[in-house]
Structure formats: structure tokens, C-alpha cells
Design a protein around this motif. Structure first.
Motif, PDB file in Angstrom:
ATOM      1  N   GLN A  31      30.996  48.745  53.640  1.00 48.49           N
ATOM      2  CA  GLN A  31      29.571  48.486  53.403  1.00 48.49           C
ATOM      3  C   GLN A  31      29.344  47.231  52.561  1.00 48.49           C
ATOM      4  N   VAL A  32      30.208  47.020  51.587  1.00 54.83           N
ATOM      5  CA  VAL A  32      30.079  45.885  50.677  1.00 54.83           C
ATOM      6  C   VAL A  32      31.430  45.179  50.587  1.00 54.83           C
ATOM      7  N   SER A  33      31.502  43.953  51.030  1.00 53.79           N
ATOM      8  CA  SER A  33      32.752  43.200  50.949  1.00 53.79           C
ATOM      9  C   SER A  33      32.879  42.593  49.562  1.00 53.79           C
ATOM     10  N   PRO A  34      33.846  43.018  48.767  1.00 52.63           N
ATOM     11  CA  PRO A  34      33.971  42.465  47.419  1.00 52.63           C
ATOM     12  C   PRO A  34      34.445  41.018  47.460  1.00 52.63           C
ATOM     13  N   GLN A  35      33.979  40.225  46.508  1.00 51.46           N
ATOM     14  CA  GLN A  35      34.470  38.852  46.398  1.00 51.46           C
ATOM     15  C   GLN A  35      35.877  38.830  45.814  1.00 51.46           C
ATOM     16  N   ALA A  36      36.164  39.758  44.918  1.00 50.14           N
ATOM     17  CA  ALA A  36      37.488  39.812  44.287  1.00 50.14           C
ATOM     18  C   ALA A  36      37.894  41.268  44.101  1.00 50.14           C
ATOM     19  N   SER A  37      39.192  41.518  44.216  1.00 51.18           N
ATOM     20  CA  SER A  37      39.724  42.862  44.019  1.00 51.18           C
ATOM     21  C   SER A  37      40.956  42.789  43.128  1.00 51.18           C
ATOM     22  N   LEU A  38      41.152  43.844  42.346  1.00 53.88           N
ATOM     23  CA  LEU A  38      42.322  43.977  41.488  1.00 53.88           C
ATOM     24  C   LEU A  38      43.068  45.242  41.901  1.00 53.88           C
ATOM     25  N   LEU A  39      44.334  45.105  42.293  1.00 54.47           N
ATOM     26  CA  LEU A  39      45.162  46.235  42.706  1.00 54.47           C
ATOM     27  C   LEU A  39      46.185  46.499  41.609  1.00 54.47           C
ATOM     28  N   LEU A  40      46.114  47.707  40.997  1.00 51.78           N
ATOM     29  CA  LEU A  40      46.892  47.982  39.790  1.00 51.78           C
ATOM     30  C   LEU A  40      48.285  48.526  40.079  1.00 51.78           C
ATOM     31  N   ASN A  41      48.385  49.651  40.767  1.00 50.07           N
ATOM     32  CA  ASN A  41      49.689  50.229  41.074  1.00 50.07           C
ATOM     33  C   ASN A  41      49.514  51.367  42.074  1.00 50.07           C
ATOM     34  N   VAL A  42      50.615  51.829  42.611  1.00 55.78           N
ATOM     35  CA  VAL A  42      50.619  52.973  43.523  1.00 55.78           C
ATOM     36  C   VAL A  42      51.543  54.030  42.934  1.00 55.78           C
ATOM     37  N   GLU A  66      45.634  48.124  51.212  1.00 52.71           N
ATOM     38  CA  GLU A  66      45.751  46.961  52.098  1.00 52.71           C
ATOM     39  C   GLU A  66      44.426  46.708  52.817  1.00 52.71           C
ATOM     40  N   GLN A  67      43.728  47.785  53.179  1.00 52.49           N
ATOM     41  CA  GLN A  67      42.407  47.617  53.797  1.00 52.49           C
ATOM     42  C   GLN A  67      41.418  46.991  52.820  1.00 52.49           C
ATOM     43  N   VAL A  68      41.488  47.416  51.560  1.00 50.31           N
ATOM     44  CA  VAL A  68      40.614  46.830  50.533  1.00 50.31           C
ATOM     45  C   VAL A  68      40.905  45.333  50.400  1.00 50.31           C
ATOM     46  N   ALA A  69      42.168  44.982  50.356  1.00 51.31           N
ATOM     47  CA  ALA A  69      42.552  43.572  50.226  1.00 51.31           C
ATOM     48  C   ALA A  69      42.064  42.749  51.405  1.00 51.31           C
ATOM     49  N   SER A  70      42.154  43.319  52.606  1.00 47.63           N
ATOM     50  CA  SER A  70      41.763  42.575  53.807  1.00 47.63           C
ATOM     51  C   SER A  70      40.263  42.332  53.872  1.00 47.63           C
ATOM     52  N   LYS A  71      39.481  43.200  53.211  1.00 49.88           N
ATOM     53  CA  LYS A  71      38.017  43.061  53.215  1.00 49.88           C
ATOM     54  C   LYS A  71      37.515  42.190  52.067  1.00 49.88           C
ATOM     55  N   THR A  72      38.399  41.822  51.157  1.00 48.63           N
ATOM     56  CA  THR A  72      38.003  40.994  50.012  1.00 48.63           C
ATOM     57  C   THR A  72      37.835  39.552  50.470  1.00 48.63           C
ATOM     58  N   THR A  73      36.701  38.962  50.137  1.00 46.67           N
ATOM     59  CA  THR A  73      36.339  37.672  50.733  1.00 46.67           C
ATOM     60  C   THR A  73      36.946  36.463  50.039  1.00 46.67           C
ATOM     61  N   LYS A  74      37.235  36.565  48.728  1.00 47.70           N
ATOM     62  CA  LYS A  74      37.691  35.365  48.016  1.00 47.70           C
ATOM     63  C   LYS A  74      39.067  35.500  47.379  1.00 47.70           C
ATOM     64  N   HIS A  75      39.277  36.538  46.567  1.00 46.80           N
ATOM     65  CA  HIS A  75      40.526  36.566  45.799  1.00 46.80           C
ATOM     66  C   HIS A  75      40.988  37.997  45.534  1.00 46.80           C
ATOM     67  N   ALA A 121      43.742  38.653  34.382  1.00 45.34           N
ATOM     68  CA  ALA A 121      44.090  37.857  35.559  1.00 45.34           C
ATOM     69  C   ALA A 121      42.939  37.822  36.556  1.00 45.34           C
ATOM     70  N   LEU A 122      42.204  38.921  36.667  1.00 49.42           N
ATOM     71  CA  LEU A 122      41.057  38.960  37.574  1.00 49.42           C
ATOM     72  C   LEU A 122      39.955  38.014  37.090  1.00 49.42           C
ATOM     73  N   VAL A 123      39.666  38.052  35.798  1.00 50.75           N
ATOM     74  CA  VAL A 123      38.641  37.162  35.243  1.00 50.75           C
ATOM     75  C   VAL A 123      39.043  35.703  35.465  1.00 50.75           C
ATOM     76  N   ALA A 124      40.319  35.396  35.251  1.00 47.61           N
ATOM     77  CA  ALA A 124      40.798  34.028  35.455  1.00 47.61           C
ATOM     78  C   ALA A 124      40.608  33.599  36.908  1.00 47.61           C
ATOM     79  N   ALA A 125      40.842  34.530  37.842  1.00 50.73           N
ATOM     80  CA  ALA A 125      40.683  34.208  39.269  1.00 50.73           C
ATOM     81  C   ALA A 125      39.217  33.975  39.629  1.00 50.73           C
TER      82      ALA A 125
END
Length: 224
Positions: free
Chosen positions: A21-32, A51-60, A157-161
Motif C-alpha cells: 500500500q505504501v512504498s517506503p523510501q528507506a528501510s532498515l533490516l535488523l536481524n532474523v 526481501e519483499q520489503v527491500a524490493s518495494k523500498t524506493t530509495k535506500h 546508519a538509516l539516518v545517514a542514508a
């Protein structure tokens, strides 16, 4: 929302629906970690959700380079769209991945790891020492728990990106000193004049890190 920026924490299963529904501009993936097998199934299924979240992220996308399953996701993304945070070699034994805990290894972890935008170098009590842009930044954390310090490296690291050249490092690391515990997760209550800290654990790794965050001397520990 009447805001310029929304920062949203989502679990893996809900995030898959959200990003449709909403494509994030940036995503942070912490651990599994295997903390919710009843909901998500095996952790490889959890990694596929991320991986699906990462693929939908538009910038970083910012990824924990110490988690081999997340490292594999980073390899599928264009290099200009992904960056990493991580640990110094001396801290790796303190923060084992799921495979480390179970005596396993997967091929991606044997390869040379990518450089980290923010690296947690060492921890001295509540003082966290981060490597950033060739310098060491020391932060006095108000959060207990070494896992919170690890997560702070990811947040930085997310803020820096997101900010790129607009970033003011001193302001960023000063902001980490102001973060306080959320309700029930590291919250401290005063009971009969004594501090009672509430700490949530959900998986073997988190449990291990929680116990290692407090000096056994002077603490009474109750596990419910």
C-alpha cells in the motif's frame, strides 16, 4: 498524516502487506531470529518477507551485515541503493547470528563482508563507541541492554542514508543519548524505593543478551 516524515516499526509479516500500500523510501533490516515460529514459520520464510520489503523500498535499504540471511538480500539490490551497519570483530561473539547459535554457517557469511556506514566498535558500560566516517563517536546511552546499542547503530546508519550530505554527525549521535525506554521494554518502575526494570525477551539470542546486560552482583532477577 500532517507530517514530512513517518518512522514506522513493523514486524515482518505485517510489513509485507504494508509495503503493498505504501512504498517506503528507506528501510532498515535488523536481524532474523527464531522468535515467532508459530506465526511466521522457519526463519528462511521470515527472510523472504524482508526481501519483499527491500524490493518495494524506493530509495535506500540499510542492512545488518552480520546477519547472513540479510546479507544475501543486500546482494540482490543495486549497490547504490544499499548500505550496511555492523560490528567490530571483537563484538561478534557477543551478538551471534541464529546460525552461530546453532553451530551452522551459510555460504554468504564466508565471503568478505561489505564496509559499514556505522560500526559498533566497543561497549563500556552504558557508553557505546561507534565508528563513523573514520572517527569514533562515544554515546552515553540511557537505554539498558546491549541489543539496544546494536540497534542504535542501525538507526544511525538509516539516518545517514536518508540525509546524505545534509547529515550533521554530532547532532545525530547526540540524539541517541536522548532515547528512553518504551513502555514495558526496559522501563524502570520504583517499588518500595527499589528500581524494578521490565525487560522483554522473545528468543534465545535476546534472552542471552538480556542476561549479559546486567551485572549479577546486586541484581535480583525474576523470570516470568
Amino acid at each position: 498524516l500532517h507530517a514530512d516524515v513517518a518512522v514506522i516499526e513493523l514486524d515482518e509479516a505485517y510489513a509485507v502487506h504494508f509495503v503493498r500500500q505504501v512504498s517506503p523510501q528507506a528501510s532498515l533490516l535488523l536481524n532474523v531470529m527464531r522468535d515467532q515460529l508459530d506465526r511466521f514459520g522457519e526463519i528462511d520464510a521470515t527472510a523472504r518477507m524482508l526481501e519483499q520489503v527491500a524490493s518495494k523500498t524506493t530509495k535506500h535499504v540499510v542492512i545488518n551485515r552480520e546477519d547472513p540471511r540479510l546479507l544475501a538480500i543486500g546482494a540482490t539490490l543495486p549497490p547504490e541503493r544499499v548500505s550496511y551497519y555492523g560490528l567490530s570483530e571483537k563484538l561478534l561473539s557477543l551478538f551471534p547470528s541464529d546460525d552461530d547459535l546453532h553451530g551452522k554457517s551459510i555460504s554468504t557469511h564466508r565471503h568478505k563482508k561489505p564496509s559499514a556506514t556505522v560500526m559498533l566498535d566497543h561497549i563500556d558500560g552504558k557508553n557505546a563507541h561507534f565508528k563513523f566516517d573514520g572517527h569514533t563517536k562515544t554515546v552515553s546511552m540511557r537505554l539498558d541492554g546491549v541489543y539496544n546499542i546494536y540497534n542504535a547503530a542501525g538507526a544511525a546508519a538509516l539516518v545517514a542514508a536518508v540525509l546524505g550530505k545534509k547529515l550533521k554527525p554530532e547532532k545525530l549521535f547526540a540524539a541517541l543519548t536522548e532515547v528512553t525506554p518504551a513502555f514495558g521494554r526496559g522501563e524502570t518502575l520504583m517499588i518500595n524505593g527499589h528500581p524494578c526494570e521490565l525487560v522483554l525477551v522473545k528468543n534465545p539470542s535476546g534472552f542471552r543478551l538480556t542476561l549479559s546486560s546486567y551485572d549479577p552482583a546486586g541484581y535480583a532477577t525474576a523470570i516470568a
